[in-house]
Design a protein around this motif. Sequence first.
Motif, mmCIF file in Angstrom:
data_model
loop_
_atom_site.group_PDB
_atom_site.id
_atom_site.type_symbol
_atom_site.label_atom_id
_atom_site.label_comp_id
_atom_site.label_asym_id
_atom_site.label_seq_id
_atom_site.Cartn_x
_atom_site.Cartn_y
_atom_site.Cartn_z
ATOM 1 N N ARG A 24 0.845 -1.204 0.000
ATOM 2 C CA ARG A 24 0.000 0.000 0.000
ATOM 3 C C ARG A 24 0.872 1.243 0.000
ATOM 4 N NH1 ARG A 24 -3.601 0.101 5.020
ATOM 5 N NH2 ARG A 24 -4.477 1.970 4.074
ATOM 6 N N TRP A 30 -3.517 1.866 -3.636
ATOM 7 C CA TRP A 30 -2.577 1.258 -4.572
ATOM 8 C C TRP A 30 -2.673 1.959 -5.910
ATOM 9 C CZ3 TRP A 30 -5.483 -1.518 -1.120
ATOM 10 C CH2 TRP A 30 -4.806 -2.391 -0.276
ATOM 11 N N GLY A 31 -1.560 1.981 -6.644
ATOM 12 C CA GLY A 31 -1.538 2.559 -7.979
ATOM 13 C C GLY A 31 -1.765 1.506 -9.049
ATOM 14 N N LEU A 32 -1.613 1.928 -10.293
ATOM 15 C CA LEU A 32 -1.887 1.053 -11.434
ATOM 16 C C LEU A 32 -0.683 0.281 -11.932
ATOM 17 C CD1 LEU A 32 -4.148 3.327 -13.641
ATOM 18 C CD2 LEU A 32 -4.825 1.375 -12.261
ATOM 19 N N TYR A 33 0.514 0.790 -11.758
ATOM 20 C CA TYR A 33 1.655 0.181 -12.425
ATOM 21 C C TYR A 33 2.877 0.149 -11.528
ATOM 22 C CZ TYR A 33 3.097 5.006 -13.013
ATOM 23 O OH TYR A 33 3.452 6.300 -12.772
ATOM 24 N N THR A 50 5.656 0.588 -5.515
ATOM 25 C CA THR A 50 4.524 1.455 -5.215
ATOM 26 C C THR A 50 4.742 2.870 -5.728
ATOM 27 O OG1 THR A 50 5.468 1.850 -3.046
ATOM 28 C CG2 THR A 50 3.835 0.108 -3.201
ATOM 29 N N PRO A 54 -1.817 6.358 -5.856
ATOM 30 C CA PRO A 54 -3.013 5.528 -5.749
ATOM 31 C C PRO A 54 -4.111 6.010 -6.694
ATOM 32 C CG PRO A 54 -2.600 6.674 -3.680
ATOM 33 C CD PRO A 54 -1.508 7.042 -4.619
ATOM 34 N N THR A 55 -4.838 5.055 -7.233
ATOM 35 C CA THR A 55 -5.977 5.349 -8.099
ATOM 36 C C THR A 55 -7.189 4.600 -7.581
ATOM 37 O OG1 THR A 55 -5.552 3.466 -9.543
ATOM 38 C CG2 THR A 55 -4.476 5.552 -10.139
ATOM 39 N N GLY A 58 -6.900 0.911 -9.043
ATOM 40 C CA GLY A 58 -5.896 0.097 -8.370
ATOM 41 C C GLY A 58 -6.290 -0.246 -6.951
ATOM 42 N N THR A 59 -6.880 0.717 -6.254
ATOM 43 C CA THR A 59 -7.290 0.496 -4.870
ATOM 44 C C THR A 59 -8.478 -0.459 -4.790
ATOM 45 O OG1 THR A 59 -6.417 2.668 -4.269
ATOM 46 C CG2 THR A 59 -7.962 1.669 -2.727
ATOM 47 N N MET A 61 -9.321 -2.778 -7.008
ATOM 48 C CA MET A 61 -8.878 -4.127 -7.388
ATOM 49 C C MET A 61 -8.205 -4.834 -6.205
ATOM 50 S SD MET A 61 -9.473 -5.009 -10.630
ATOM 51 C CE MET A 61 -11.115 -4.658 -10.120
ATOM 52 N N ASN A 62 -7.373 -4.116 -5.478
ATOM 53 C CA ASN A 62 -6.700 -4.730 -4.339
ATOM 54 C C ASN A 62 -7.654 -4.941 -3.170
ATOM 55 O OD1 ASN A 62 -3.692 -5.178 -4.830
ATOM 56 N ND2 ASN A 62 -4.094 -3.196 -5.769
#
Length: 90
Positions: A24, A30-33, A50, A54-55, A58-59, A61-62
């Motif tokens: 995190r 979390w980010g995308l890439y 990391t 954060p997007t 991404g957040t 999905m996690n």
Amino acid sequence: MHVCGQTFRHEEKVEMIRYLLNKRRPEGGWGLYVDQSFPMSTAEADSRHTAAPPTVFGTVMNYVTLRLLGMGPEEGPMPEIRGLIHKMGA
């Protein structure tokens, strides 16, 4: 995991949860890439994992992954992560 016929032992789920939570961003999501340039050591790769901010995607999905791995909606940082999703999506 049910769809692909894959099952994980409890120990594997615990390790995947630990890994995701340790990746995190300081902002809580979390980010995308993964920002990587090669070659680099494992320590450098881990520290740059990391790098993306954060997007919502991404957040989410996690967050969903953590739920599928068995974390409850009120367990540990889940309420904070959910709050961040609402904040970013507003």
